[in-house]
Design a protein around this motif. Structure first.
Motif, PDB file in Angstrom:
ATOM      1  N   GLU A 117       0.828  -1.215   0.000  1.00 21.40           N
ATOM      2  CA  GLU A 117       0.000   0.000   0.000  1.00 21.40           C
ATOM      3  C   GLU A 117       0.863   1.266   0.000  1.00 21.40           C
ATOM      4  N   GLN A 118       1.937   1.271   0.778  1.00 19.89           N
ATOM      5  CA  GLN A 118       2.816   2.451   0.828  1.00 19.89           C
ATOM      6  C   GLN A 118       3.412   2.748  -0.542  1.00 19.89           C
ATOM      7  N   VAL A 119       3.890   1.723  -1.227  1.00 19.78           N
ATOM      8  CA  VAL A 119       4.494   1.928  -2.547  1.00 19.78           C
ATOM      9  C   VAL A 119       3.416   2.287  -3.562  1.00 19.78           C
ATOM     10  N   ALA A 120       2.267   1.647  -3.486  1.00 19.17           N
ATOM     11  CA  ALA A 120       1.165   1.964  -4.408  1.00 19.17           C
ATOM     12  C   ALA A 120       0.757   3.431  -4.278  1.00 19.17           C
ATOM     13  N   ILE A 121       0.701   3.929  -3.053  1.00 17.15           N
ATOM     14  CA  ILE A 121       0.350   5.339  -2.828  1.00 17.15           C
ATOM     15  C   ILE A 121       1.392   6.247  -3.470  1.00 17.15           C
ATOM     16  N   LEU A 122       2.657   5.914  -3.319  1.00 14.70           N
ATOM     17  CA  LEU A 122       3.715   6.737  -3.923  1.00 14.70           C
ATOM     18  C   LEU A 122       3.585   6.791  -5.445  1.00 14.70           C
ATOM     19  N   TYR A 123       3.176   5.684  -6.043  1.00 12.64           N
ATOM     20  CA  TYR A 123       2.961   5.667  -7.500  1.00 12.64           C
ATOM     21  C   TYR A 123       1.638   6.310  -7.896  1.00 12.64           C
ATOM     22  N   GLY A 124       0.706   6.393  -6.948  1.00 12.07           N
ATOM     23  CA  GLY A 124      -0.647   6.825  -7.287  1.00 12.07           C
ATOM     24  C   GLY A 124      -1.418   5.692  -7.959  1.00 12.07           C
ATOM     25  N   PHE A 125      -1.053   4.458  -7.625  1.00 16.33           N
ATOM     26  CA  PHE A 125      -1.625   3.271  -8.270  1.00 16.33           C
ATOM     27  C   PHE A 125      -2.728   2.661  -7.421  1.00 16.33           C
ATOM     28  N   GLN A 126      -3.825   2.324  -8.065  1.00 20.07           N
ATOM     29  CA  GLN A 126      -4.900   1.585  -7.413  1.00 20.07           C
ATOM     30  C   GLN A 126      -5.236   0.401  -8.292  1.00 20.07           C
ATOM     31  N   CYS A 127      -5.346  -0.745  -7.677  1.00 21.07           N
ATOM     32  CA  CYS A 127      -5.716  -1.945  -8.416  1.00 21.07           C
ATOM     33  C   CYS A 127      -7.231  -1.988  -8.491  1.00 21.07           C
ATOM     34  N   ASN A 128      -7.756  -1.699  -9.660  1.00 24.90           N
ATOM     35  CA  ASN A 128      -9.203  -1.716  -9.866  1.00 24.90           C
ATOM     36  C   ASN A 128      -9.598  -2.722 -10.936  1.00 24.90           C
ATOM     37  N   GLY A 129      -8.747  -3.679 -11.162  1.00 26.08           N
ATOM     38  CA  GLY A 129      -9.017  -4.630 -12.236  1.00 26.08           C
ATOM     39  C   GLY A 129      -8.609  -4.016 -13.562  1.00 26.08           C
ATOM     40  N   CYS A 130      -8.394  -4.849 -14.527  1.00 21.43           N
ATOM     41  CA  CYS A 130      -7.989  -4.358 -15.840  1.00 21.43           C
ATOM     42  C   CYS A 130      -8.198  -5.465 -16.856  1.00 21.43           C
ATOM     43  N   ASP A 131      -7.832  -5.180 -18.104  1.00 20.61           N
ATOM     44  CA  ASP A 131      -7.965  -6.181 -19.158  1.00 20.61           C
ATOM     45  C   ASP A 131      -7.116  -7.406 -18.890  1.00 20.61           C
ATOM     46  N   GLU A 132      -6.017  -7.236 -18.176  1.00 23.86           N
ATOM     47  CA  GLU A 132      -5.139  -8.359 -17.854  1.00 23.86           C
ATOM     48  C   GLU A 132      -5.222  -8.650 -16.362  1.00 23.86           C
ATOM     49  N   ASN A 133      -6.425  -8.879 -15.897  1.00 27.21           N
ATOM     50  CA  ASN A 133      -6.690  -9.116 -14.485  1.00 27.21           C
ATOM     51  C   ASN A 133      -5.792 -10.237 -13.955  1.00 27.21           C
ATOM     52  N   CYS A 134      -5.035  -9.949 -12.915  1.00 26.93           N
ATOM     53  CA  CYS A 134      -4.127 -10.962 -12.353  1.00 26.93           C
ATOM     54  C   CYS A 134      -4.881 -12.159 -11.788  1.00 26.93           C
ATOM     55  N   CYS A 135      -6.164 -11.993 -11.492  1.00 22.33           N
ATOM     56  CA  CYS A 135      -6.972 -13.116 -11.004  1.00 22.33           C
ATOM     57  C   CYS A 135      -7.227 -14.146 -12.110  1.00 22.33           C
ATOM     58  N   GLU A 136      -6.852 -13.820 -13.339  1.00 26.66           N
ATOM     59  CA  GLU A 136      -6.986 -14.758 -14.463  1.00 26.66           C
ATOM     60  C   GLU A 136      -5.660 -15.450 -14.780  1.00 26.66           C
ATOM     61  N   THR A 137      -4.621 -15.101 -14.049  1.00 27.95           N
ATOM     62  CA  THR A 137      -3.294 -15.643 -14.305  1.00 27.95           C
ATOM     63  C   THR A 137      -3.115 -16.965 -13.574  1.00 27.95           C
ATOM     64  N   GLU A 138      -2.411 -17.884 -14.198  1.00 26.39           N
ATOM     65  CA  GLU A 138      -2.120 -19.162 -13.555  1.00 26.39           C
ATOM     66  C   GLU A 138      -0.904 -18.991 -12.654  1.00 26.39           C
ATOM     67  N   PHE A 139      -1.163 -18.818 -11.370  1.00 26.11           N
ATOM     68  CA  PHE A 139      -0.099 -18.715 -10.383  1.00 26.11           C
ATOM     69  C   PHE A 139       0.022 -20.046  -9.663  1.00 26.11           C
ATOM     70  N   PHE A 140       1.256 -20.476  -9.428  1.00 24.51           N
ATOM     71  CA  PHE A 140       1.485 -21.659  -8.617  1.00 24.51           C
ATOM     72  C   PHE A 140       1.874 -21.204  -7.221  1.00 24.51           C
ATOM     73  N   HIS A 141       1.349 -21.901  -6.250  1.00 26.79           N
ATOM     74  CA  HIS A 141       1.600 -21.589  -4.845  1.00 26.79           C
ATOM     75  C   HIS A 141       2.405 -22.746  -4.278  1.00 26.79           C
ATOM     76  N   HIS A 142       3.423 -22.414  -3.493  1.00 28.92           N
ATOM     77  CA  HIS A 142       4.410 -23.414  -3.109  1.00 28.92           C
ATOM     78  C   HIS A 142       4.466 -23.722  -1.617  1.00 28.92           C
ATOM     79  N   THR A 143       3.648 -23.089  -0.805  1.00 31.22           N
ATOM     80  CA  THR A 143       3.748 -23.317   0.631  1.00 31.22           C
ATOM     81  C   THR A 143       2.492 -23.998   1.173  1.00 31.22           C
ATOM     82  N   PHE A 144       2.728 -24.982   2.020  1.00 31.30           N
ATOM     83  CA  PHE A 144       1.603 -25.684   2.658  1.00 31.30           C
ATOM     84  C   PHE A 144       0.923 -24.809   3.695  1.00 31.30           C
TER      85      PHE A 144
END
Length: 190
Positions: free
Chosen positions: A24-51
């Protein structure tokens, strides 16, 4: 859930708070807000490695109402099937995370590390590397990121703390050292 698991989940929650604050601190410095986009990260295939993250995510998932659980599992099956078909063809596809309902994460408090840290330009010092690997961040913020120049966001301390928590979790809860590599859809179908 036993006391050891509760204790380690508390460590994970504290680490997640640190991640969220730093992001959040870095996002504020950039003036960036994640409001979804055409390349929504929730559509990306992420692998999770921790139990520990998997079990924490499943804890949150199991707190949902039964109809939400059933619907999310159906979405997880569909996601897994479509990704398997694409993989056999050597393709990559974008498909919404099964925990995303009406453009919102239904287990937001329990979401894994990558979901918390994604989007911003960052650096990460990988094992056996002498210099950090830099990432440019998501496309939704490219213009803001370019204008501001790189604002230091080092993920390395978070990964190191996560590795410590995972090691403790494997030793004290799982009882053995095992590796994990699953998508959220796969976790929901275990």
């Amino acid at each position: 859930m036993n006391n050891t698991q509760k204790e380690i989940f508390k460590q994970l929650e504290n680490l997640y708070l640190e991640m969220d604050r730093a992001w959040e601190q870095v996002a504020i410095l950039y003036g960036f807000q994640c409001n979804g986009c055409d390349e929504n990260c929730c559509e990306t295939e992420f692998f999770h490695h921790t139990f520990v993250e998997k079990d924490y995510l499943l804890k949150g998932f199991n707190e949902l109402l039964p109809p939400q659980i059933i619907a999310a599992k159906k979405r997880a099956k569909k996601v897994s099937t479509k990704r398997a078909i694409a993989s056999k063809k050597g393709e990559s596809i974008r498909i919404m995370c099964p925990l995303n309902q009406d453009e919102k994460c239904i287990i937001y408090k329990f979401r894994p590390m990558i979901c918390r840290l994604h989007g911003l330009p960052h650096e990460l010092l990988k094992p056996n590397y002498s210099n950090p690997v830099l990432s440019s961040g998501c496309k939704a913020g490219y213009e803001l990121f370019d204008q501001a120049g790189y604002l230091k966001f080092d993920r390395t301390p978070f990964y190191l703390k996560m590795a410590e928590i995972e090691k403790e979790y494997l030793n004290r809860v799982v009882g053995k050292f095992v590796r994990n590599k699953e998508t959220i859809a796969q976790m929901l179908l275990d």
